[in-house]
Design an enzyme around this catalytic site. Structure first.
Site: not given
Length: 571
Positions: A130, A226, A228, A235, A270, A336
């Site tokens: 991102n 994973r 993030d 977007e 996520e 985390h």
């Protein structure tokens, strides 16, 4: 005679056509490794130091692979290990193709992948795309001029948008999502901290580079990612900070590209979203990302832990139950980050705060709690064992955070989310056996009931009654119960607000699991039609039980739980 046989065959064709209008049933769920895997999340820098510099490293992790294997771990999820200034604990990536030299070398990483594979385990890694670090060469180039080579790899605005003070990921710490670049006098967009500028995924070059990054790490032996901050990746730039437009086709594209390079690679997303949005991420037929963390159910689970009332958690489970066969939830107790309670009502969140994080220093971002599980539960081993039994019995794949299997504590002196990222406590020697250096780069918890002399892996491994011993036993039980990850789950009515009962049905076998969230004993009666006449107890000293009139009576101690298999002990 031949004519008669031909006639009989031809006259049977209409029956064949009408009687077999579908192809034979397919086994789909059984083909995916992530359906029933035990996932263990760790950060290399706080796991084990092998060279005495005070920081964990790849070789230190290699030394502890047998511990993870003995625990029952199938998949290791690695937090970011790429070169980074470390302003956000590695989530500010400065080179997507490297290994942070503080953690090791590319050769060390290759050896890690070899040793993991040799033990029959897998590795997935954080894919933080991102945003980059503001020290990444791309951004350093982008801010040199408005015509720079990498300028359009980021999102810019000549004036600060009117909603620039909305949509921050870290409210209370972060003031804006647009920051002025003093060199070019334009504002750059950053959902997270100002030193983490967002990449512009409307730019085809950014998409192509992302594919190269994915392909590169798959070639290094990674089994998946994973992903993030998924909602922020998709977007559409400059469509608003609070409710921007989202392009979900990206998820299908990234899934297809990943599997074009490695057929069984999986993406764990996520995405803290409402249940009605899940279909956009999984895809109507499972064509999106394969896995997501069930943040929605997790928030209601903590309300149940805090109050003993499982009503909203049961509702959350039902609301998140309909997902494609090839998809899977990832369930967790601690991760985390902070325990995010943002989707609870103000009243619900206040009750969780009161029970589990009453001091404002324990709270974070006006929505969560920055403590580990053991302190939140008063270090009550009954509650902790029940919580982990529940985790490993929920529909989906369980994810456990390093140190949680020991009941490690937290350090409220550390800022924000670092409070739950202290070094692993291996034994009772200096610095918890984490490092031979005079001190660790981040303080080891050394005093109080969570100090390393009392809470460490070596001490607990010798004690079957310890939290580590109990969790290891629960993991082995979960591995013997494929019904949980593959079966159809049904919530049974228990008649008690603080008892949760789940039934799983899979390949003509049934599993019934019951948990008591109360500090008081409970006796419940469950309707279990068709479950069989005898239920075999799978865990602990609980006796087998007979089912009479399709009713099962279960006596549960305070924070007690029961696992039963119907009809036969071994599947």
């Amino acid at each position: 005679m031949k004519r008669t046989v031909i006639y009989l065959f031809l006259t049977s064709l209409p029956w064949l056509a009408t009687g077999q209008d579908k192809v034979a049933p397919r086994k789909i769920k059984e083909n995916f490794w992530y359906k029933n895997s035990i996932i263990y999340n760790l950060e290399i820098g706080v796991f084990k130091d092998s060279d005495g510099d005070g920081r964990g490293d790849i070789n230190g992790l290699i030394q502890k692979l047998d511990y993870l294997k003995m625990l029952g771990v199938d998949v290791i999820w690695l937090a970011p290990f790429q070169p980074s200034p470390g302003a956000d604990d590695g989530y500010d990536v400065a080179d997507y193709y490297g290994i942070d030299p503080k953690l090791g070398t590319p050769g060390d990483f290759a050896e890690l992948m070899h040793q993991v594979k040799k033990r029959g385990m897998r590795v997935i890694m954080d894919l933080v795309i991102n945003h980059t670090s503001d020290q990444h060469p791309w951004f350093q180039n982008a801010r040199t001029s408005k015509t720079a080579r990498y300028r359009d790899w980021y999102v810019w605005s000549p004036a600060k948008p009117r909603d620039g003070n909305k949509g921050m990921v870290f409210p209370g710490v972060q003031k804006t999502v647009w920051t002025l670049d003093t060199t070019t006098r334009e504002y750059y967009y950053h959902r997270f901290y100002k030193f983490q500028p967002d990449l512009n995924f409307m730019n085809p070059e950014v998409m192509q580079e992302t594919q190269r990054i994915i392909g590169y790490w798959l070639n290094q032996g990674i089994s998946g990612f994973r992903l993030d901050a998924v909602p922020f990746i998709i977007e559409v730039p400059k469509t608003g900070s609070e409710k921007p437009k989202l392009d979900f086709s990206f998820l299908n594209d990234i899934r297809q590209f990943t599997q074009s390079r490695q057929a069984d690679a999986a993406i764990l997303g996520e995405a803290n979203v409402e249940p009605k949005e899940n279909v956009n991420y999984f895809g109507k037929n499972g064509e999106g990302i394969q896995m997501m963390f069930n943040f929605f159910a997790n928030q209601h689970l903590f309300y149940a832990f805090a109050t003993g009332d499982v009503g909203s958690f049961k509702k959350a489970m039902q609301e998140t139950s309909q997902i494609p066969q090839s998809s899977q939830w990832a369930n967790f107790l601690r991760n985390h980050d902070e325990i995010d309670l943002g989707r609870l009502t103000d009243s619900q969140r206040r009750k969780v705060y009161e029970a589990m994080g009453p001091d404002t220093n324990m709270q974070l971002y006006d929505r969560g709690i920055r403590r580990r599980l053991a302190p939140m539960m008063g270090n009550d081993i009954r509650r902790l064992e029940m919580a982990y039994s529940l985790l490993f019995s929920l529909p989906g794949a369980p994810v456990i955070r390093y140190g949680e299997e020991l009941g490690m504590g937290d350090d409220m002196r550390l800022k924000e989310r670092l409070s739950v990222r202290t070094p692993m406590q291996w034994n009772g020697t200096k610095n918890a056996g984490f490092t031979d250096a005079d001190s660790a780069f981040r303080p080891v918890i050394s005093t109080g009931e969570y100090g390393f002399e009392k809470v460490n892996a070596e001490r607990q491994w010798r004690d079957e009654s310890s939290l580590l011993g109990r969790i290891a036993a629960i993991i082995q039980m979960r591995k013997a119960c494929p019904e949980v990850g593959l079966g159809d789950a049904t919530i049974l009515e228990s008649g008690s607000d603080d008892v949760l009962a789940i039934r799983y049905d899979y390949q003509n076998q049934s599993l019934i699991i019951v948990h008591n969230f109360s500090e008081k004993p409970r006796k419940v009666t469950l309707a279990v039609p068709g479950a069989g006449v005898k239920l075999y107890s799978l865990f602990g000293s609980a006796a087998d039980v007979e089912v009479g009139n399709d009713r099962l009576a279960v006596q549960l101690p305070a924070y007690g739980f029961r696992w039963y298999r119907a009809g036969r002990l071994i599947p």
